[in-house]
Design a protein around this motif. Structure first.
Motif, PDB file in Angstrom:
ATOM      1  N   ARG A 174       0.857  -1.195   0.000  1.00  0.00           N
ATOM      2  CA  ARG A 174       0.000   0.000   0.000  1.00  0.00           C
ATOM      3  C   ARG A 174       0.892   1.244   0.000  1.00  0.00           C
ATOM      4  N   GLU A 175       0.504   2.250  -0.804  1.00  0.00           N
ATOM      5  CA  GLU A 175       1.267   3.488  -0.889  1.00  0.00           C
ATOM      6  C   GLU A 175       0.612   4.574  -0.033  1.00  0.00           C
ATOM      7  N   ILE A 176       1.460   5.300   0.713  1.00  0.00           N
ATOM      8  CA  ILE A 176       0.994   6.416   1.545  1.00  0.00           C
ATOM      9  C   ILE A 176       1.807   7.646   1.114  1.00  0.00           C
ATOM     10  N   GLU A 177       1.147   8.644   0.543  1.00  0.00           N
ATOM     11  CA  GLU A 177       1.821   9.866   0.105  1.00  0.00           C
ATOM     12  C   GLU A 177       1.997  10.812   1.288  1.00  0.00           C
ATOM     13  N   LEU A 178       3.211  11.317   1.456  1.00  0.00           N
ATOM     14  CA  LEU A 178       3.485  12.227   2.569  1.00  0.00           C
ATOM     15  C   LEU A 178       2.872  13.596   2.287  1.00  0.00           C
ATOM     16  N   PRO A 179       2.166  14.194   3.263  1.00  0.00           N
ATOM     17  CA  PRO A 179       1.566  15.521   3.036  1.00  0.00           C
ATOM     18  C   PRO A 179       2.634  16.582   2.805  1.00  0.00           C
ATOM     19  N   GLN A 180       2.477  17.373   1.722  1.00  0.00           N
ATOM     20  CA  GLN A 180       3.452  18.405   1.385  1.00  0.00           C
ATOM     21  C   GLN A 180       3.261  19.685   2.184  1.00  0.00           C
ATOM     22  N   SER A 181       2.120  19.821   2.840  1.00  0.00           N
ATOM     23  CA  SER A 181       1.851  21.047   3.597  1.00  0.00           C
ATOM     24  C   SER A 181       2.417  21.000   5.006  1.00  0.00           C
ATOM     25  N   LEU A 182       2.948  19.871   5.445  1.00  0.00           N
ATOM     26  CA  LEU A 182       3.459  19.725   6.808  1.00  0.00           C
ATOM     27  C   LEU A 182       4.985  19.660   6.763  1.00  0.00           C
ATOM     28  N   SER A 183       5.622  20.288   7.760  1.00  0.00           N
ATOM     29  CA  SER A 183       7.074  20.203   7.894  1.00  0.00           C
ATOM     30  C   SER A 183       7.492  19.066   8.823  1.00  0.00           C
ATOM     31  N   VAL A 184       6.569  18.617   9.696  1.00  0.00           N
ATOM     32  CA  VAL A 184       6.809  17.487  10.597  1.00  0.00           C
ATOM     33  C   VAL A 184       5.631  16.530  10.462  1.00  0.00           C
ATOM     34  N   ILE A 185       5.921  15.272  10.135  1.00  0.00           N
ATOM     35  CA  ILE A 185       4.892  14.253   9.939  1.00  0.00           C
ATOM     36  C   ILE A 185       5.058  13.229  11.049  1.00  0.00           C
ATOM     37  N   HIS A 186       3.995  13.072  11.881  1.00  0.00           N
ATOM     38  CA  HIS A 186       4.028  12.147  13.015  1.00  0.00           C
ATOM     39  C   HIS A 186       3.532  10.777  12.560  1.00  0.00           C
ATOM     40  N   ILE A 187       4.266   9.737  12.956  1.00  0.00           N
ATOM     41  CA  ILE A 187       3.910   8.352  12.637  1.00  0.00           C
ATOM     42  C   ILE A 187       3.625   7.633  13.947  1.00  0.00           C
ATOM     43  N   PRO A 200      -1.456  11.133  15.180  1.00  0.00           N
ATOM     44  CA  PRO A 200      -0.523  10.803  14.091  1.00  0.00           C
ATOM     45  C   PRO A 200      -1.047  11.309  12.742  1.00  0.00           C
ATOM     46  N   ASP A 201      -0.106  11.758  11.911  1.00  0.00           N
ATOM     47  CA  ASP A 201      -0.445  12.101  10.532  1.00  0.00           C
ATOM     48  C   ASP A 201      -0.482  10.844   9.663  1.00  0.00           C
ATOM     49  N   ILE A 202       0.294   9.830  10.021  1.00  0.00           N
ATOM     50  CA  ILE A 202       0.241   8.520   9.365  1.00  0.00           C
ATOM     51  C   ILE A 202      -0.119   7.506  10.449  1.00  0.00           C
ATOM     52  N   ASP A 203      -1.361   7.012  10.396  1.00  0.00           N
ATOM     53  CA  ASP A 203      -1.875   6.074  11.401  1.00  0.00           C
ATOM     54  C   ASP A 203      -1.669   4.656  10.892  1.00  0.00           C
ATOM     55  N   VAL A 204      -0.928   3.841  11.655  1.00  0.00           N
ATOM     56  CA  VAL A 204      -0.642   2.464  11.251  1.00  0.00           C
ATOM     57  C   VAL A 204      -1.484   1.462  12.043  1.00  0.00           C
ATOM     58  N   SER A 205      -2.563   1.947  12.646  1.00  0.00           N
ATOM     59  CA  SER A 205      -3.374   1.047  13.474  1.00  0.00           C
ATOM     60  C   SER A 205      -3.984  -0.083  12.649  1.00  0.00           C
ATOM     61  N   GLY A 206      -4.301   0.171  11.373  1.00  0.00           N
ATOM     62  CA  GLY A 206      -4.941  -0.857  10.557  1.00  0.00           C
ATOM     63  C   GLY A 206      -4.001  -1.834   9.912  1.00  0.00           C
ATOM     64  N   ASP A 212       9.035  10.517  13.806  1.00  0.00           N
ATOM     65  CA  ASP A 212       8.690  11.741  13.066  1.00  0.00           C
ATOM     66  C   ASP A 212       9.538  11.810  11.807  1.00  0.00           C
ATOM     67  N   ILE A 213       8.927  12.310  10.739  1.00  0.00           N
ATOM     68  CA  ILE A 213       9.634  12.623   9.496  1.00  0.00           C
ATOM     69  C   ILE A 213       9.611  14.135   9.346  1.00  0.00           C
TER      70      ILE A 213
END
Length: 271
Positions: free
Chosen positions: A175-188, A197-203, A216-217
């Motif tokens: 599965r592909e997850i595109e990183l949001p371009q509007s954020l400078s810090v992406i929480h996983i 989290p900006d990228i939720d891996v619960s599923g 964080d990215i």
């Protein structure tokens, strides 16, 4: 930033090893001019250009007084006319007295010829040429000032910056997850009340080993960095553990594992 002496990779302040090649980083100090962090053996500050050895060099260098040249007055040239008019001190028998010394012999009468006047050459006065009038500065002052010529306008074509799209590919499900371009810090991580989290891996399968606040990215320009923010089971980059407090610059094809056992794995891609 601390530059790695092995691969010249910039690392954040406080890092103990290079995030790109894991080489131990040298000790650092603060610039006395701007306070920026510089290496202890650096000669100049990379932030403001301050000479870090200027204080020591100024204390050692002696103070030398400047030499003042002495002015020597030129000697006056004697006038040749005055030398001709002055009497010779060696005349009258080679003595310097105005009167001749008395002789023990009786005086001898000598017939003297009549006095003849010796014609003297008329004095000639050499007239110096009159000074030439200085008209150049006046002519330059009276000359009109040329008007400045405006430089032709140069049209610079602006090129539109290409948008860089970064994504994570989940290895287990493709599965592909595109990183949001509007954020400078992406929480996983997973859902929580502190930092959603900006990228939720619960599923995803095996997400039980992923912490709620895991990694964080950070996006800085065209570079992407990942760091572990205190997860329970750690973060691994290309099967190597990412130490807490350090960060790794992501490159296309890097393998990111959240937790041990390679159960939740992503591949970093840029297009």
């Amino acid at each position: 930033m601390i530059v790695c002496p092995n691969c010249n990779h910039p690392n954040p302040d406080g890092a103990v090893q290079c995030e790109a090649c894991y080489t131990p980083l040298p000790a650092t100090s603060n610039c006395p001019s701007c306070g920026a962090t510089v290496q202890a053996d650096a000669a100049f500050c990379g932030q403001c250009g301050y000479n870090l050895h200027a204080t020591a060099a100024a204390a050692v260098a002696p103070t030398v007084a400047p030499e003042i040249p002495l002015e020597v007055q030129p000697s006056a040239t004697p006038d040749p006319l005055l030398e001709l008019l002055q009497p010779d001190p060696l005349e009258n028998g080679g003595t310097t007295n105005s009167q001749a010394a008395p002789s023990p012999l009786p005086p001898t009468v000598v017939a003297t010829p009549p006095e003849t006047s010796i014609p003297t050459a008329p004095s000639t006065t050499i007239a110096s040429p009159p000074p030439e009038p200085v008209t150049a500065p006046m002519e330059e002052a009276m000359a009109p000032t040329p008007e400045p010529v405006a430089a032709p306008a140069v049209t610079v074509a602006r090129t539109q910056l290409q948008q860089v799209t970064a994504r994570l590919i989940h290895v287990q499900s493709d599965r592909e997850i595109e990183l949001p371009q509007s954020l400078s810090v992406i929480h996983i991580g997973k859902q929580n009340d502190r930092i959603p989290p900006d990228i939720d891996v619960s599923g995803f399968t095996g997400s039980e080993i992923v912490s709620r606040i895991h990694a964080d990215i950070r996006i800085e320009g065209d570079a992407h960095y990942i760091e572990d923010v205190g997860s329970s089971n750690g973060t691994y980059i290309n099967n190597l553990p990412l130490l807490p407090g350090n960060r790794h610059r992501l490159r296309p094809g890097d393998r990111i594992s959240l937790g041990k056992g390679d159960m939740v794995t992503f591949l970093f891609q840029i297009s």
